[in-house]
Design an enzyme around this catalytic site. Structure first.
Site, PDB file in Angstrom:
ATOM      1  N   TYR A 164     -33.650  17.309   8.085  1.00 21.60           N
ATOM      2  CA  TYR A 164     -32.974  18.528   7.632  1.00 21.60           C
ATOM      3  C   TYR A 164     -32.408  18.360   6.219  1.00 21.60           C
ATOM      4  CZ  TYR A 164     -29.490  22.151   7.000  1.00 21.60           C
ATOM      5  OH  TYR A 164     -28.758  23.189   6.481  1.00 21.60           O
ATOM      6  N   HIS A 194     -27.487  29.917  -4.041  1.00 17.29           N
ATOM      7  CA  HIS A 194     -26.140  29.830  -3.481  1.00 17.29           C
ATOM      8  C   HIS A 194     -25.058  30.079  -4.529  1.00 17.29           C
ATOM      9  CE1 HIS A 194     -28.260  28.488  -0.024  1.00 17.29           C
ATOM     10  NE2 HIS A 194     -27.255  27.899   0.581  1.00 17.29           N
ATOM     11  N   ASN A 307     -22.419  20.803  -0.442  1.00 16.70           N
ATOM     12  CA  ASN A 307     -21.991  20.866   0.957  1.00 16.70           C
ATOM     13  C   ASN A 307     -20.701  20.083   1.147  1.00 16.70           C
ATOM     14  OD1 ASN A 307     -22.159  21.590   3.610  1.00 16.70           O
ATOM     15  ND2 ASN A 307     -24.167  20.689   3.971  1.00 16.70           N
ATOM     16  N   TYR A 395      24.613  31.879   7.133  1.00 18.69           N
ATOM     17  CA  TYR A 395      23.495  30.983   7.474  1.00 18.69           C
ATOM     18  C   TYR A 395      22.703  30.538   6.245  1.00 18.69           C
ATOM     19  CZ  TYR A 395      24.081  32.449  12.369  1.00 18.69           C
ATOM     20  OH  TYR A 395      24.561  32.691  13.626  1.00 18.69           O
ATOM     21  N   ARG A 398      24.889  27.614   5.147  1.00 18.51           N
ATOM     22  CA  ARG A 398      25.205  26.632   6.182  1.00 18.51           C
ATOM     23  C   ARG A 398      23.959  26.007   6.808  1.00 18.51           C
ATOM     24  NH1 ARG A 398      27.522  28.649  11.712  1.00 18.51           N
ATOM     25  NH2 ARG A 398      27.971  30.446  10.400  1.00 18.51           N
ATOM     26  N   PHE A 444     -18.568  19.274   7.321  1.00 16.26           N
ATOM     27  CA  PHE A 444     -18.375  20.268   6.268  1.00 16.26           C
ATOM     28  C   PHE A 444     -17.426  21.386   6.680  1.00 16.26           C
ATOM     29  CE2 PHE A 444     -22.296  21.140   8.658  1.00 16.26           C
ATOM     30  CZ  PHE A 444     -21.890  22.295   9.322  1.00 16.26           C
ATOM     31  N   GLU A 529     -24.461  29.607  11.294  1.00 17.62           N
ATOM     32  CA  GLU A 529     -23.089  29.219  10.961  1.00 17.62           C
ATOM     33  C   GLU A 529     -22.167  30.264  11.578  1.00 17.62           C
ATOM     34  OE1 GLU A 529     -23.599  29.153   6.756  1.00 17.62           O
ATOM     35  OE2 GLU A 529     -25.019  27.493   6.845  1.00 17.62           O
TER      36      GLU A 529
END
Length: 654
Positions: A164, A194, A307, A395, A398, A444, A529
């Site tokens: 792959y 990409h 990646n 508050y 404090r 990834f 994905e």
């Protein structure tokens, strides 16, 4: 022969210059001739001699006088832009705006190096690399691992094995086998396709961080990158040749594909690049101007470059470093506000916090004790109300140890995750040279840094939320016993009225930004994905939240220092007076209304540079070792923050 690269409209042209005594006008005219040469209609430009234009440097956008000689104002391989007067054609030139980046205006090439091995980089180191403080080199062990990993990849290719991302397509095309003759094209196509991000580019500092982090991950030796390609990336980093990386487009699994693709695209000599020498220009020209060649991708190298979780993690490193800095300074600012509002120190008694011994709470209470009224640092302001009838404070004063404390603990938790991620191999497939095989996995996936940065955003926001309420108390005369909005002649002057509104608006904006992005997921890549982290947005909004927190606390610090003016001639403790003096070096007291934004920005810069912390830190450290409360049982989780008790030196708890 000297050569200059000139940007005209949407193109870059190279102009060789035999005689640098020629003028800038000559350079512009020569560039126009080259631009018009390949245009059927001369680009709509008439006579070169009659065309009016201006020329400016790409770096800093400084205008150049047409009558100046080239030798006087330019250096070999400089980049300039030519703008034709009255030209309505659009330009894709990306100006390098003053103020966008600290290294844009005055970048000095560093002499020091950080050696990367993929195992020991910290978030602090990464931020310093982004600031341009160091160059990069590999350790010998890292080089050995990279070479060994690449040898296995080359063997896989020679033996025509189906693996792959090496000899197959990607994502939904994982079952498509690619011929050996097209493996280089496969990797280049991957990067180009990409590179689909959008939005403004990351700043040079953040792009340096992104590139440095990707180099560090590749240096681990589990990605199959060649040493030649990795060295080319290091050379680009050391020359500050930085790709155009849009901030939007990653879903955080399979890693930060779009931004890392843009990062790789520039290194291939495509798209845009920035350097201190050129500003933004075509990548091939920027690389050439620095004596560098575009990288040529070998099998698997495209996917090795894109990646991983490096955008989430690099932005996260900056966010957590800035969060840590502002959290420390928030304690100092809150202590000063407590003094101005004439609060009590009793709530910070060490015995109280030993009964709820969270490390952050204990640490914050200790800082308050080290800064407020004590035998070592007496406060005239505290003495002035020692016998008042008030029993306890609101508050927002404090409960600072409890509220600030969990922010501190969360920051440390997130920093640990980010530092682990910085030195993690997040590629796919992973190359195990020792085992002689590649294995596909899911390192990834950005869920770890995404979730951590969502936690960080929620925690650090609270520092602004509680700060805004303290600003309200400072500005409200019914709560502060000070003039309304901290100014004399109220009505004629509005004082801090709208500064408080600004703080309130930032806090409200943060409330929306605090919604966790990592609770969302959208299936991508044809359901291959099918679960993603949305970590890119988690990192970007965490940074925005941290910046808002810094700005709100800058307003509180300004307001607290202004409150001190109305309590004079009384003085607060020595460390808090030092903080007041620091602020007064950049902002004068508010006598009557004036333009306020520059004051806020000046104090924000003090916080960014950690100057408030640096002023108070010696007093905090000295208190830790010398001025501590009497002996008491100490929990194991809190013992390190207060040294063993001293019978000779005690702190008043009033």
């Amino acid at each position: 022969m000297p050569r200059f690269t000139v940007h005209i409209r949407d193109e870059w042209v190279a102009v060789a210059c035999r005689d640098t005594s020629n003028t800038i006008r000559w350079l512009g005219q020569e560039a126009l001739k080259r631009y018009m040469k390949n245009k059927p209609d001369n680009g709509g430009i008439g006579s070169v001699r009659e065309t009016r234009f201006i020329v400016r440097r790409c770096q800093g956008l400084g205008l150049l006088d047409a009558d100046d000689t080239i030798d006087d104002v330019l250096e070999d391989n400089d980049f300039v832009e030519l703008a034709i007067e009255g030209d309505t054609m659009s330009s894709d030139f990306i100006p390098c705006e003053p103020g966008v980046s600290n290294i844009t205006a005055a970048y000095k090439e560093p002499d020091a190096y950080i050696s990367l091995d993929g195992d020991s980089l910290t978030s602090t180191d990464l931020v310093n690399l982004g600031r341009g403080l160091y160059k990069i080199k590999l350790t010998p062990e890292a080089e050995r691992k990279v070479v060994q990993s690449r040898e296995l990849l080359d063997t896989i290719v020679k033996e025509n094995k189906v693996v792959y991302g090496i000899t197959t397509g990607f994502g939904n095309f994982a079952r498509t086998v690619i011929p050996v003759s097209k493996l280089k094209e496969l990797q280049e196509n991957l990067v180009r396709s990409h590179s689909a991000g959008l939005g403004n580019p990351l700043s040079p500092e953040r792009t340096r961080m992104l590139l440095a982090l990707r180099i560090n991950v590749l240096a681990k030796g589990y990605s199959g990158i060649s040493l030649e390609t990795l060295e080319a990336m290091i050379q680009a980093f050391n020359a500050s040749c930085l790709s155009f990386v849009p901030e939007k487009g990653t879903v955080g699994a399979s890693g930060d594909l779009a931004p890392l693709s843009h990062l790789a695209l520039g290194l291939m000599g495509e798209g845009k690049m920035w350097s201190p020498k050129s500003g933004w220009a075509d990548a091939k020209y920027v690389l050439e101007a620095h004596g560098l060649k575009p990288i040529s991708l070998k099998p698997k190298e495209g996917i090795a470059l894109i990646n991983g979780t490096q955008m989430i993690t690099s932005l996260g490193a900056e966010a957590v470093e800035r969060a840590q800095a502002i959290a420390q300074q928030a304690d100092i600012i809150a202590a000063l506000t407590l003094e101005v509002l004439k609060g009590t120190t009793k709530a910070f008694d060490s015995d109280i916090h030993s009964l709820r011994p969270h490390p952050g709470q204990t640490e914050v209470a200790l800082r308050f004790r080290s800064l407020l009224d004590s035998d070592h640092h007496p406060s005239e302001i505290a003495e002035s109300h020692r016998f008042c009838e008030r029993v306890q404070d609101a508050y927002t004063m404090r409960c600072c140890p409890q509220v600030h404390g969990i922010a501190n603990d969360t920051i440390k938790f997130v920093q640990n995750i980010i530092n682990t991620e910085i030195n993690s191999a997040t590629d796919n497939p992973m190359v195990f040279a020792e085992r002689g095989e590649t294995i596909s996995g899911g390192n990834f996936h950005g869920e770890y840094p995404a979730k951590a940065l969502d936690f960080l955003a929620i925690a650090v926001h609270e520092l602004a939320s509680i700060s805004e309420r303290r600003i309200e108390r400072l500005c409200n005369p019914s709560l502060s016993e000070l003039p309304a909005f901290l100014v004399n002649e109220g009505g004629l002057n509005s004082g801090f009225m709208i500064a408080h509104c600004t703080a309130a608006s930032l806090v409200s904006e943060n409330k929306v930004l605090c919604h966790p992005s990592s609770v969302d997921s959208l299936s991508t890549s044809a359901a291959t994905e099918d679960h993603v982290s949305m970590g890119g947005w988690a990192a970007r909004k965490a940074l925005r939240i941290v910046e808002h927190v810094e700005q709100v606390l800058a307003i509180e610090l300004l307001a607290a220092c202004q409150g001190i003016e109305f309590l004079r001639p009384l003085r607060t403790t020595t460390p808090l007076e030092k903080v007041y003096d620091l602020v007064r070096t950049v902002v004068k007291p508010w006598i009557k209304d004036r333009f306020m934004s520059p004051d806020i920005e000046a104090v924000h810069r003090l916080l960014l540079d950690q100057k408030v912390w640096n002023v108070a830190k010696p007093y905090i450290e000295k208190y830790q070792t010398e001025y501590i409360p009497e002996s008491r049982p100490v929990s194991p989780t809190a013992f390190s923050l207060d040294p063993p008790a001293s019978p000779r030196k005690r702190v008043r708890h009033e």
